[in-house]
Design a protein around this motif. Structure first.
Motif, PDB file in Angstrom:
ATOM      1  N   ARG A 291      37.868  45.767  44.992  1.00 46.33           N
ATOM      2  CA  ARG A 291      38.759  46.646  44.219  1.00 46.33           C
ATOM      3  C   ARG A 291      38.979  47.976  44.971  1.00 46.33           C
ATOM      4  N   PHE A 292      37.899  48.555  45.496  1.00 47.50           N
ATOM      5  CA  PHE A 292      37.971  49.798  46.252  1.00 47.50           C
ATOM      6  C   PHE A 292      38.888  49.655  47.467  1.00 47.50           C
ATOM      7  N   LEU A 293      38.677  48.584  48.226  1.00 44.62           N
ATOM      8  CA  LEU A 293      39.494  48.380  49.426  1.00 44.62           C
ATOM      9  C   LEU A 293      40.959  48.135  49.075  1.00 44.62           C
ATOM     10  N   MET A 294      41.203  47.405  47.999  1.00 45.26           N
ATOM     11  CA  MET A 294      42.582  47.180  47.563  1.00 45.26           C
ATOM     12  C   MET A 294      43.246  48.509  47.202  1.00 45.26           C
ATOM     13  N   GLU A 295      42.512  49.375  46.507  1.00 41.95           N
ATOM     14  CA  GLU A 295      43.065  50.683  46.142  1.00 41.95           C
ATOM     15  C   GLU A 295      43.324  51.529  47.378  1.00 41.95           C
ATOM     16  N   GLN A 296      42.387  51.511  48.323  1.00 41.31           N
ATOM     17  CA  GLN A 296      42.540  52.292  49.545  1.00 41.31           C
ATOM     18  C   GLN A 296      43.763  51.862  50.349  1.00 41.31           C
ATOM     19  N   HIS A 297      44.071  50.581  50.296  1.00 44.73           N
ATOM     20  CA  HIS A 297      45.195  50.040  51.076  1.00 44.73           C
ATOM     21  C   HIS A 297      46.432  49.805  50.219  1.00 44.73           C
ATOM     22  N   ASP A 298      46.377  50.278  48.978  1.00 47.23           N
ATOM     23  CA  ASP A 298      47.506  50.171  48.052  1.00 47.23           C
ATOM     24  C   ASP A 298      48.001  48.725  47.945  1.00 47.23           C
ATOM     25  N   LEU A 299      47.060  47.808  47.703  1.00 48.12           N
ATOM     26  CA  LEU A 299      47.376  46.387  47.613  1.00 48.12           C
ATOM     27  C   LEU A 299      47.248  45.885  46.182  1.00 48.12           C
ATOM     28  N   LYS A 300      48.062  44.902  45.870  1.00 49.18           N
ATOM     29  CA  LYS A 300      47.970  44.202  44.586  1.00 49.18           C
ATOM     30  C   LYS A 300      47.321  42.845  44.849  1.00 49.18           C
ATOM     31  N   GLN A 301      46.948  42.168  43.782  1.00 48.11           N
ATOM     32  CA  GLN A 301      46.298  40.865  43.923  1.00 48.11           C
ATOM     33  C   GLN A 301      47.148  39.897  44.740  1.00 48.11           C
ATOM     34  N   GLU A 302      48.432  39.871  44.468  1.00 50.55           N
ATOM     35  CA  GLU A 302      49.305  38.930  45.173  1.00 50.55           C
ATOM     36  C   GLU A 302      49.434  39.262  46.668  1.00 50.55           C
ATOM     37  N   ASP A 303      49.096  40.491  47.064  1.00 50.39           N
ATOM     38  CA  ASP A 303      49.140  40.860  48.483  1.00 50.39           C
ATOM     39  C   ASP A 303      48.024  40.193  49.279  1.00 50.39           C
ATOM     40  N   LEU A 304      47.050  39.621  48.584  1.00 49.06           N
ATOM     41  CA  LEU A 304      45.926  38.961  49.250  1.00 49.06           C
ATOM     42  C   LEU A 304      46.076  37.444  49.262  1.00 49.06           C
ATOM     43  N   ALA A 305      47.308  36.968  49.152  1.00 51.66           N
ATOM     44  CA  ALA A 305      47.567  35.522  49.134  1.00 51.66           C
ATOM     45  C   ALA A 305      47.069  34.842  50.408  1.00 51.66           C
ATOM     46  N   ASP A 306      46.948  35.592  51.513  1.00 52.17           N
ATOM     47  CA  ASP A 306      46.438  35.006  52.747  1.00 52.17           C
ATOM     48  C   ASP A 306      44.919  34.782  52.680  1.00 52.17           C
ATOM     49  N   CYS A 307      44.275  35.342  51.643  1.00 52.72           N
ATOM     50  CA  CYS A 307      42.827  35.190  51.471  1.00 52.72           C
ATOM     51  C   CYS A 307      42.466  34.227  50.346  1.00 52.72           C
ATOM     52  N   ALA A 308      43.237  34.291  49.257  1.00 51.06           N
ATOM     53  CA  ALA A 308      42.965  33.436  48.094  1.00 51.06           C
ATOM     54  C   ALA A 308      44.157  33.523  47.146  1.00 51.06           C
ATOM     55  N   PRO A 309      44.324  32.507  46.304  1.00 43.99           N
ATOM     56  CA  PRO A 309      45.404  32.569  45.311  1.00 43.99           C
ATOM     57  C   PRO A 309      45.211  33.783  44.387  1.00 43.99           C
ATOM     58  N   GLN A 310      46.303  34.296  43.870  1.00 42.82           N
ATOM     59  CA  GLN A 310      46.263  35.466  43.000  1.00 42.82           C
ATOM     60  C   GLN A 310      45.338  35.247  41.811  1.00 42.82           C
ATOM     61  N   SER A 311      45.354  34.052  41.233  1.00 43.29           N
ATOM     62  CA  SER A 311      44.495  33.765  40.067  1.00 43.29           C
ATOM     63  C   SER A 311      43.015  33.865  40.435  1.00 43.29           C
ATOM     64  N   ARG A 312      42.656  33.454  41.636  1.00 41.55           N
ATOM     65  CA  ARG A 312      41.261  33.522  42.073  1.00 41.55           C
ATOM     66  C   ARG A 312      40.857  34.982  42.301  1.00 41.55           C
ATOM     67  N   ILE A 313      41.756  35.765  42.897  1.00 40.03           N
ATOM     68  CA  ILE A 313      41.479  37.194  43.091  1.00 40.03           C
ATOM     69  C   ILE A 313      41.280  37.859  41.730  1.00 40.03           C
ATOM     70  N   SER A 314      42.122  37.497  40.756  1.00 38.58           N
ATOM     71  CA  SER A 314      42.005  38.038  39.403  1.00 38.58           C
ATOM     72  C   SER A 314      40.642  37.690  38.801  1.00 38.58           C
ATOM     73  N   ASP A 315      40.237  36.437  38.934  1.00 37.84           N
ATOM     74  CA  ASP A 315      38.933  36.005  38.405  1.00 37.84           C
ATOM     75  C   ASP A 315      37.786  36.769  39.068  1.00 37.84           C
TER      76      ASP A 315
END
Length: 142
Positions: A90-114
């Motif tokens: 969560r901290f790193l996402m905030e620092q890089h101004d990213l949303k869950q869907e911006d991490l699709a290269d790492c995991a599906p948005q639903s998994r990031i949400s979980d």
């Protein structure tokens, strides 16, 4: 007895002729100031978007080099507090101004949400992808 392969060492002037155009295109080759950090971080983000998980990509070495420069700067100027792996994410996402869907290269948005909601732990595979994405150690997510 270990056999060493002798490699040709380029002349310093040949290195300089290659280095200066590279430095001009990239904009920063070492991170010493906040401005250097902003430039290098933006370049790293662009390279991550281009390379994704392709470790054989021709720009992977550039990403590794700049990522190490950014990491050295962050190690001195930023500290990530002891926290749960999901809080680190969560901290790193905030620092890089990213949303869950911006991490699709790492995991599906639903998994990031979980993960962020504490419903799932971060798997080793996802931890490796997140580590590459944020240029940090995978241990932060495990």
């Amino acid at each position: 007895m270990m056999t060493q392969l002798l490699k040709v060492v380029p002349e310093p002037q040949a290195i300089l002729r290659a280095w200066m155009p590279f430095k001009s295109v990239v904009g920063v080759t070492s991170v010493r100031t906040a401005d250097d950090y902003v430039q290098a971080r933006a370049t790293v983000d662009a390279l991550v978007d281009e390379i994704r998980a392709d470790e054989d990509h021709p720009l992977a070495d550039v990403l590794d080099y700049l990522g190490e420069q950014v990491k050295r700067y962050e190690d001195v100027h930023f500290t990530i507090p002891e926290a749960q792996p999901r809080e680190v994410l969560r901290f790193l996402m905030e620092q890089h101004d990213l949303k869950q869907e911006d991490l699709a290269d790492c995991a599906p948005q639903s998994r990031i949400s979980d993960i962020l909601n504490g419903k799932r732990a971060i798997s080793k595979d996802i931890a490796k992808k997140l580590a590459r994405r944020f240029n940090v150690h995978a241990d932060l997510f495990l």
